[in-house]
Scaffold this motif. Sequence first.
Motif, short mmCIF file in Angstrom:
data_model
loop_
_atom_site.label_atom_id
_atom_site.label_comp_id
_atom_site.label_asym_id
_atom_site.label_seq_id
_atom_site.Cartn_x
_atom_site.Cartn_y
_atom_site.Cartn_z
N VAL A 130 49.26 -20.52 -48.96
CA VAL A 130 50.27 -19.50 -49.20
C VAL A 130 50.41 -19.26 -50.70
O VAL A 130 50.47 -20.21 -51.49
CB VAL A 130 51.64 -19.93 -48.63
N ALA A 131 50.45 -17.99 -51.08
CA ALA A 131 50.73 -17.62 -52.47
C ALA A 131 51.89 -16.62 -52.47
O ALA A 131 51.94 -15.71 -51.65
CB ALA A 131 49.51 -17.00 -53.12
N ILE A 132 52.83 -16.82 -53.41
CA ILE A 132 54.00 -15.95 -53.51
C ILE A 132 54.09 -15.44 -54.94
O ILE A 132 53.98 -16.22 -55.90
CB ILE A 132 55.29 -16.71 -53.14
N LEU B 115 48.81 -14.87 -47.31
CA LEU B 115 48.45 -15.99 -46.44
C LEU B 115 46.96 -16.02 -46.20
O LEU B 115 46.32 -14.97 -46.03
CB LEU B 115 49.16 -15.86 -45.09
N ARG B 116 46.40 -17.23 -46.16
CA ARG B 116 44.97 -17.39 -45.82
C ARG B 116 44.79 -18.73 -45.11
O ARG B 116 45.11 -19.78 -45.68
CB ARG B 116 44.09 -17.34 -47.06
N PRO B 117 44.28 -18.72 -43.87
CA PRO B 117 44.02 -19.99 -43.17
C PRO B 117 43.05 -20.86 -43.96
O PRO B 117 42.14 -20.35 -44.62
CB PRO B 117 43.41 -19.54 -41.84
N VAL C 246 48.44 -9.99 -46.16
CA VAL C 246 49.36 -9.76 -47.27
C VAL C 246 50.60 -9.02 -46.77
O VAL C 246 50.49 -8.01 -46.07
CB VAL C 246 48.68 -8.95 -48.40
N PHE C 247 51.76 -9.53 -47.16
CA PHE C 247 53.04 -8.91 -46.82
C PHE C 247 53.78 -8.56 -48.11
O PHE C 247 53.65 -9.26 -49.12
CB PHE C 247 53.91 -9.87 -45.99
N ILE C 248 54.55 -7.49 -48.05
CA ILE C 248 55.45 -7.12 -49.15
C ILE C 248 56.88 -7.18 -48.63
O ILE C 248 57.21 -6.55 -47.62
CB ILE C 248 55.14 -5.72 -49.69
N LEU C 249 57.71 -7.95 -49.33
CA LEU C 249 59.14 -8.01 -49.03
C LEU C 249 59.89 -7.26 -50.11
O LEU C 249 59.61 -7.45 -51.31
CB LEU C 249 59.63 -9.46 -48.98
N GLU C 250 60.82 -6.42 -49.70
CA GLU C 250 61.60 -5.64 -50.66
C GLU C 250 63.05 -6.10 -50.63
O GLU C 250 63.66 -6.18 -49.56
CB GLU C 250 61.51 -4.15 -50.32
N PHE C 251 63.59 -6.42 -51.81
CA PHE C 251 64.97 -6.87 -51.94
C PHE C 251 65.76 -5.88 -52.79
O PHE C 251 65.24 -5.32 -53.76
CB PHE C 251 65.04 -8.24 -52.62
#
Length: 460
Positions: free
Chosen positions: A4-6, A28-30, A301-306
């Motif tokens: 996992v990378a953030i 994310l990468r298995p 890859v996911f993008i979270l918006e705050f």
Amino acid sequence: MLNVAIASHREFLPADAPEQKLFLMLKLRPTKEVSTTRPSTAFTFVIDTSGSMYEIVTGVPQPTGRTYQVDGNYYHEVTGGESKIDIVIESLRQLIHSGKLDRSDRISIVQFDDRASTIIGLTPATEVSKLENAIAKLRNFSGGTRMGLGMHHALNAIADRDMTCRRTLLFTDGQTFDEEQCRDLAKQFATNNIPITALGVGEYNEELLISLSDTTGGRLLHIVPENATGTQVSIADLPKAIAEEFTQAQQEVITNLAMTVKTVKGVKLSRIVRAYPSQAEFPLIQEPYPIGNAAANDETVFILEFAVESRAASRVRIAQLGLTYDVPGQNRRGELPPQNLVLQFVAGSDFAAQVDREVMDYVQQCNIAQLVSEATKVAEQNPLRAEELLETARRMTQRIGNQAMTESLTEAQNELRKTRRISSGTSKTIKMGSKGKTVRIGGDINDVILEDQIRQLSGT
């Protein structure tokens, strides 16, 4: 089991500023060990068998001189051509004879018109004769269109299959009478982590299919009877498209991803979008949020918006993020323990101006669907505005390297300039295409569109 990378789009935000946006990239990468495993699969095909599926779409049909009646409508019988249902049947036959499936792969087939039935429940893919008999029965039905009835049967067929990669492939060619039921059922599919891959051909409701795909973390394919361009898929290539969908499911070695996000006062999570390998915007209904699966040997890859309210200069934790997931090939569950998202608020604008280019490139890619959707809404009343939005989206796809989407947007622009409108078929192509296969971002992109311009055009 899962690397996992953030990263956030900015390490610093201006202090004492009005509400701001923060974009967080979750990659994310298995691991290599997990990537060598092979999940079992449970695949339900939900096939539209309404009267319109018997329309001839390929070949050179020759009239026989005979007519017949279906659902109160009269049709002229022809030979030498293939109907939509013919091609679906042949696609399923090619799949079970492809040699890509084994006993750990199970298939069920559901049909729907104004009624629905499970033609065959989950059956090992190696039981070819049983599956062939079931596929042939698809020609025995006809009627109106109630997709929700078919979705209900599909959910019952695979909802209780644990530690397996589950998926529903939905093929339809028209409007349905039970849209709200479909949307409600999609929430149950999401809760059970059953992505819906929606394939539409003809006069279907693309907004409904987009909603089903987004809610469940699935994919979208716009099928056309003729030769395909850009992001379209020719119905003649349907066997290949279905086989690729099954191959993708076999590679999803991490399943049942569920995300928990806890924010502090003054911070609100407003959006979760899968940005790669295809786009889906997940509804923020109830934690933990189901966000689909992750494939071997690639990133997801996911993008979270705050939304972040004004704060004084300080270094503070604004949120915690955690994940749980299944590894069906190892019959194990895993987790990412709570990760603290810490942000520095600084006086002045020098530090705050520094932007992580990779994160913003994915944000731009996610915003393409918003730009396209807005363009199709305003095209008839304000074609100049629609052309401006399409041009911005086209420039984004061109710089990112999404050649198929660039081609589709260019064709849409040409049509808009000639006719001052966007046709139903073109609207489906660019709206479905913008949510389809996306591009993996690697390194910086030269001459990227400014963040302020993106915010102005997309409302982000």
